[in-house]
Design an enzyme around this catalytic site. Structure first.
Site, short mmCIF file in Angstrom:
data_model
loop_
_atom_site.label_atom_id
_atom_site.label_comp_id
_atom_site.label_asym_id
_atom_site.label_seq_id
_atom_site.Cartn_x
_atom_site.Cartn_y
_atom_site.Cartn_z
N ASP A 174 20.18 -0.20 -45.38
CA ASP A 174 20.27 -1.63 -45.66
C ASP A 174 19.05 -2.25 -45.00
O ASP A 174 18.99 -2.37 -43.77
CB ASP A 174 21.57 -2.19 -45.05
N LYS B 226 11.36 -9.57 -45.57
CA LYS B 226 12.03 -9.30 -46.83
C LYS B 226 11.85 -10.46 -47.81
O LYS B 226 11.79 -10.25 -49.02
CB LYS B 226 13.51 -9.07 -46.56
N GLU C 94 22.76 -4.92 -53.37
CA GLU C 94 23.60 -5.11 -52.17
C GLU C 94 25.07 -5.36 -52.48
O GLU C 94 25.94 -4.76 -51.85
CB GLU C 94 23.02 -6.21 -51.28
N ASP D 20 28.13 -12.57 -49.42
CA ASP D 20 27.29 -12.00 -48.37
C ASP D 20 26.47 -13.11 -47.70
O ASP D 20 25.51 -13.61 -48.26
CB ASP D 20 26.36 -10.95 -48.99
P1 ADP Z 1 20.84 -9.95 -43.05
O1 ADP Z 1 21.53 -9.17 -44.12
O2 ADP Z 1 20.29 -11.26 -43.52
O3 ADP Z 1 19.82 -9.15 -42.34
P2 ADP Z 1 23.27 -9.76 -41.41
O4 ADP Z 1 24.26 -9.58 -42.48
O5 ADP Z 1 22.98 -8.60 -40.55
O6 ADP Z 1 21.90 -10.38 -41.96
O7 ADP Z 1 23.77 -11.00 -40.51
C1 ADP Z 1 23.01 -11.46 -39.45
C2 ADP Z 1 23.49 -12.83 -39.07
O8 ADP Z 1 24.87 -12.80 -38.73
C3 ADP Z 1 22.77 -13.41 -37.87
O9 ADP Z 1 22.43 -14.78 -38.14
C4 ADP Z 1 23.80 -13.36 -36.78
O10 ADP Z 1 23.62 -14.38 -35.80
C5 ADP Z 1 25.07 -13.58 -37.57
N1 ADP Z 1 26.27 -13.11 -36.88
C6 ADP Z 1 26.54 -11.86 -36.43
N2 ADP Z 1 27.72 -11.82 -35.79
C7 ADP Z 1 28.24 -13.08 -35.84
C8 ADP Z 1 29.43 -13.70 -35.33
N3 ADP Z 1 30.34 -13.00 -34.63
N4 ADP Z 1 29.63 -15.03 -35.56
C9 ADP Z 1 28.70 -15.74 -36.23
N5 ADP Z 1 27.56 -15.21 -36.72
C10 ADP Z 1 27.32 -13.91 -36.53
MG MG Z 2 22.39 -8.25 -45.50
#
Ligand code: ADP
Ligand code: MG
Length: 586
Positions: free
Chosen positions: A9, A69, A157, A180
């Site tokens: 991912d 990205k 995704e 998502d």
């Molecule tokens: P991406 O796919 O865009 O790389 P992710 O799906 O990994 O992102 O999500 C990352 C985001 O999720 C970040 O902004 C992070 O701060 C937020 N995040 C992770 N855990 C929590 C939580 N427990 N509560 C709120 N936001 C969260």
């Molecule tokens: Mg993602």
């Protein structure tokens, strides 16, 4: 061993790598145990490179490249000035293409996989957002090639999330929505399962909406309280405030209020309610995307079999609430929000490598397995959804003095009382006669890769084993029956729990009552009349509660009786010790 294909991912804010291991998709962690790699890259003038956590540590001090990205496969005009006219990112080490920067992240993930799997890895499945066009997909593939990976499949995704959610849970032609919400982007798609494959029926989203915005909103809110404006901050200070905003945001997913704290500046309490106010415009934007996706797919919330929520920001309570309102059903949060995409990629990789069977759920136990114990209770040895092959065991004892054998009833189901579960078989284990609770019988359940359950019972004293093969019933149950069993276990959870508490307390009472009688006789002389009548009262209350089947009363009175007997026992020991010392020649 067949060739390994990893699933990756490549996220806007975080990336992860996973692989299917004995039928189950697992995230691979770096040497420090971290399985999410920040999508951040740092270059020095000399060409040194740091990726992930190491790069992020330099945020605010040095230039680090994040959210690459959103630049991949884009033209300069679509980049907010982040790309040169020729489509390059300017870095301390010179001009780099977005795919070159992404390749550094992929390379780090590849190394993590190679370290964990202790083998060279050359093939991968990469995920991209559903809305990525050909150019963006091609550039992502190129990033893989630059990292030394043959990209055997580009997977969208939402499809990855749906794969992780489980193909087998869905009927042919059923539809699901995948929601998502990540760090920088928001995607929502409606998928339809047709002939065993997912097709994206519609997709919508906002490439500029995600957790980063919420971090900034909280930081901005706090800044205003200090009469300042986040926009006027120096870069280092800004990074500090935004990361404090993120900390507060994460805390607010767990608790009602969190304190925004900046050293030497002060503190601002932030309540969930205040956060909700800040979130409102974002939630509204999210909602219109969801409605758009439903409209385009010509579905309403009720047509959808599930709303699968992924992305780290799905953990925010008000996001969940809003999603439930929009789709008129409780969303499914069974998928680990920031792992689901990588897991789905790994499943696709496993299917391509031939290591994953079509139907995945066959690889886990659909219902719990256990045996009946004293009081007609279900004692679970292997719980529902355990990956097979597996084994588990426990030690049991005789309920009655002088008992010479024990009937082992093998049960399957989710209910607390044995009689409500299904009996898969039963057999006798004999053991040497002992006092109540003295005999020891070890029972072990094993389920092999084909789903065959065998049960072994061993008399610990004599080391005699009894082994019984139960057959494939462990895995081979109709889906509808499984569903029924699970839903009944929820429906009757309260009654079941009461029944269990009653039986457990009754068993404890059975043990205590005779002991109390004996102890009273022995200790009677040291006790005051008041103490004796207290004990007798407790005893009576227990007996009445059993007779009237009063659960709560029984539980409380048994606990009282237990406390009383304990002090009685202590008293007896003390008296006995006194007797020894005062009578040394004995
Ligand atoms: P991406 O796919 O865009 O790389 P992710 O799906 O990994 O992102 O999500 C990352 C985001 O999720 C970040 O902004 C992070 O701060 C937020 N995040 C992770 N855990 C929590 C939580 N427990 N509560 C709120 N936001 C969260
Ligand atoms: Mg993602």
């Amino acid at each position: 061993m067949s060739e390994v294909i990893i699933g990756i991912d490549l996220g806007t804010t975080q990336s992860a790598v996973a692989v299917v291991d004995s039928g189950f998709p697992l995230l691979l962690a770096d040497l420090e145990g971290r399985s999410l790699v920040p999508s951040a890259v740092w270059y020095s003038k000399k060409g040194e490179i740091k990726v992930g956590h190491e790069a992020l540590r330099l945020a605010g001090i040095e230039e680090i490249h994040t959210s690459v990205k959103s630049l991949i496969g884009r033209r300069a005009g679509e980049s907010d000035g982040r790309l040169t006219a020729d489509g390059y990112i300017s870095t301390a080490a010179g001009l780099k293409l977005p795919e070159e920067v992404s390749a550094e992240i992929l390379n780090t993930l590849k190394e993590i996989a190679e370290n964990r799997l202790e083998t060279e890895v050359t093939k991968a499945v990469l995920t991209v957002p559903a809305y990525f066009n050909d150019g963006q997909r091609a550039a992502t593939k190129e990033a893989g090639r630059l990292a030394g990976l043959e990209v055997v499949r580009i997977l969208s995704e939402p499809t990855a999330a749906a794969l992780s959610y489980g193909l087998d849970r869905l009927d042919e032609s059923s539809r699901v929505a995948v929601f998502d919400l990540g760090g920088g982007t928001f995607d929502v798609s409606v998928l339809e399962m047709r002939e065993g494959v997912f097709e994206v029926s519609s997709t919508s989203g906002d490439t500029d909406l995600g957790g980063d915005d919420f971090d900034k909103a909280i930081a901005g809110f706090a800044a205003v309280k200090f009469g300042r404006d986040l926009g006027d901050f120096e870069s280092m200070e800004r990074v500090q405030w935004i990361s404090e905003g993120r900390r507060v945001k994460l805390a607010l997913s767990e608790v009602e209020e969190a304190i925004f704290r900046i050293p030497f500046t002060g503190e601002v309490p932030v309540s969930r309610e205040a956060f909700l106010g800040l979130m409102k415009p974002f939630l509204d934007r999210m909602e219109s995307c969801c409605r758009r996706a439903m409209l385009d797919a010509e579905v309403t919330g009720k047509d959808l079999a599930a709303i699968v929520m992924v992305g780290g920001s799905s953990r925010i309570p008000m996001v969940k609430d809003r999603v439930a309102t929009i789709f008129e059903q409780e969303p499914d949060l069974s998928q680990h929000p920031d792992e689901a995409i990588a897991r789905g990629a790994a499943i696709q990789a496993g299917i391509l490598a031939g290591t994953v069977r079509e139907v995945l759920l066959l690889d886990v136990t659909p219902l719990s397995l256990g045996i009946e114990t004293m009081g007609g209770l279900m004692n679970v040895l292997i719980s529902r959804n355990t990956t097979i092959p597996c084994k588990a065991g426990e030690m049991f004892t005789n309920a009655v003095e002088g008992q010479e054998s024990m009937n082992v009833r093998v049960l399957q189901g989710e209910r607390e009382l044995a009689k409500d579960n299904w009996e898969l078989g039963s057999f006798e284990v004999s053991f040497e006669s002992e006092r109540r609770g003295q005999a020891r019988v070890g029972v072990e359940f094993r389920i092999d890769a084909d789903g065959i359950l065998s049960v072994l019972a061993r008399d610990v004293a004599s080391n005699v084993d009894t082994v019984v093969k139960i057959g494939s019933a462990a895995v081979d149950v109709q889906e509808t029956k499984v569903e029924q069993m699970v839903s009944e276990s929820v429906e009757f959870a309260f009654e079941d729990m009461n029944a269990r508490v009653f039986e457990e307390s009754r068993l404890k009472a059975e043990e205590l009552l005779p002991a109390v009688g004996v102890a009273l006789e022995q200790a009677g002389t040291f006790l005051t009349q008041k103490e004796i009548s207290e004990i007798q009262d407790a005893k009576e209350r227990v007996e009445i509660a059993i007779k009237d089947r009063k659960v709560a009363e029984l539980k409380v009175s048994v606990e009282q009786l237990d406390a009383v007997t304990e002090s009685l026992a202590a008293m007896l020991v003390e008296e006995a010790t006194k007797a020894i010392f005062s009578n040394p020649q004995d």
